[in-house]
Design an enzyme around this catalytic site. Structure first.
Site, PDB file in Angstrom:
ATOM      1  N   TYR A  81       0.825  -1.212   0.000  1.00  0.00           N
ATOM      2  CA  TYR A  81       0.000   0.000   0.000  1.00  0.00           C
ATOM      3  C   TYR A  81       0.859   1.262   0.000  1.00  0.00           C
ATOM      4  CZ  TYR A  81      -3.722  -3.166   1.720  1.00  0.00           C
ATOM      5  OH  TYR A  81      -4.615  -4.192   1.896  1.00  0.00           O
ATOM      6  N   LYS A 139       1.273  -6.403   6.041  1.00  0.00           N
ATOM      7  CA  LYS A 139       1.360  -7.628   5.243  1.00  0.00           C
ATOM      8  C   LYS A 139       2.635  -7.659   4.411  1.00  0.00           C
ATOM      9  CE  LYS A 139      -3.580  -6.978   4.608  1.00  0.00           C
ATOM     10  NZ  LYS A 139      -3.540  -5.513   4.589  1.00  0.00           N
TER      11      LYS A 139
END
Length: 279
Positions: free
Chosen positions: A54, A79
């Site tokens: 992201y 993540k």
């Protein structure tokens, strides 16, 4: 009935995870993500979900540092991206994420995709086990894993996953996967629970929302919770962040739950994890 944003589920290792959190997928790093996270924390959110890919971990970390909430009251997830799968690569990538977040420990670390074409997710899982044993992360899990990927992990692991974060919404309720996760004490978590806004005009949801004097988004989030699924709706608008949290003062009837369950079409919005191979 669950009472607030601080309401939690207990993972298979005893760690408590909030039922509702803020997702920051596609939220720009810098002012946008900082403001979104700070707003969420002010509203009462205690769970924030980001990811290396992201590219907004720094902003998330800045917002956490500037909030007045003690670190131990927050539940932070990030993540591992596909390009960093592999044992040593995972350990290095974790360090990079932690530096960007500015945290001493993480609450939940997930393998973002199984990436079966690379055949590394079991090896990658071993690295997550090490991070867990070393006390650097309180819980470990996976994202976008199907039943057969989970079976591979379970057959080769010392520590079973605590969470599986997947695409989950009324048009794709993943019943078989959900049952498998329940049977194996793996908490299912929904990403993009509102189908990126694609369900907000669904007549069944609009009708149910009117009955409870709620929005269709609130009905979906409540449905998630009542099906035993942790959920992380994303928004950058303060009023939406607050609205998505206002789901603890009503309960959907069995009849309305059945109506929502009947919307399932096994319709994926995103890639099949067996085919997704982007690094």
């Amino acid at each position: 009935m669950l009472s607030s944003l601080k309401s939690t589920t207990t993972l298979n290792n005893g760690v408590k995870m909030p039922w509702v959190g803020l997702g920051v997928f596609l939220v720009k790093d810098g002012e946008e993500v900082v403001n979104s996270v700070k707003t969420a924390i002010e509203v009462g959110y205690r769970s924030i979900d980001t990811a290396a890919v992201y590219k907004n971990e720094e902003g998330v970390g800045k917002a956490i540092a500037e909030s007045n909430v003690p670190r131990e009251e927050l539940f932070i997830t990030t993540k591992l991206w596909n390009a960093d799968q592999g044992y040593e690569e995972t350990l290095k990538a974790f360090d990079v994420s932690m530096e960007k977040l500015g945290l001493d420990y993480l609450d939940l670390y997930l393998i973002h995709w199984p990436l079966p074409s690379h055949g590394k997710y079991v090896e990658t899982w071993k690295a997550l086990e090490k991070l867990y044993k070393d006390g650097r992360v309180r819980a470990i899990g996976v994202s976008n894993f199907k039943v057969h990927h989970l079976e591979d992990i379970l057959a080769n692991c010392e520590i079973k996953p605590m969470v599986n974060q997947v695409e989950y919404h009324p048009r794709f309720n993943q019943r078989e996967l959900h049952e498998f996760c329940k049977k194996n004490e793996i908490q299912l978590e929904a990403w993009s629970p509102l189908m990126q806004g694609g369900l907000l005009d669904e007549p069944v949801l609009v009708e149910i929302a009117k009955k409870y004097d709620k929005s269709p988004a609130q009905v979906i989030i409540r449905w998630d919770i009542q099906t035993g699924v942790v959920t992380i709706p994303k928004s950058v608008k303060p009023h939406r962040i607050a609205e998505n949290a206002d789901v603890f003062d009503f309960e959907l009837s069995h009849e309305d739950m059945d109506k929502i369950n009947a919307l399932n079409q096994d319709q994926r919005m995103f890639a099949d994890p067996d085919e997704f191979s982007r690094v």
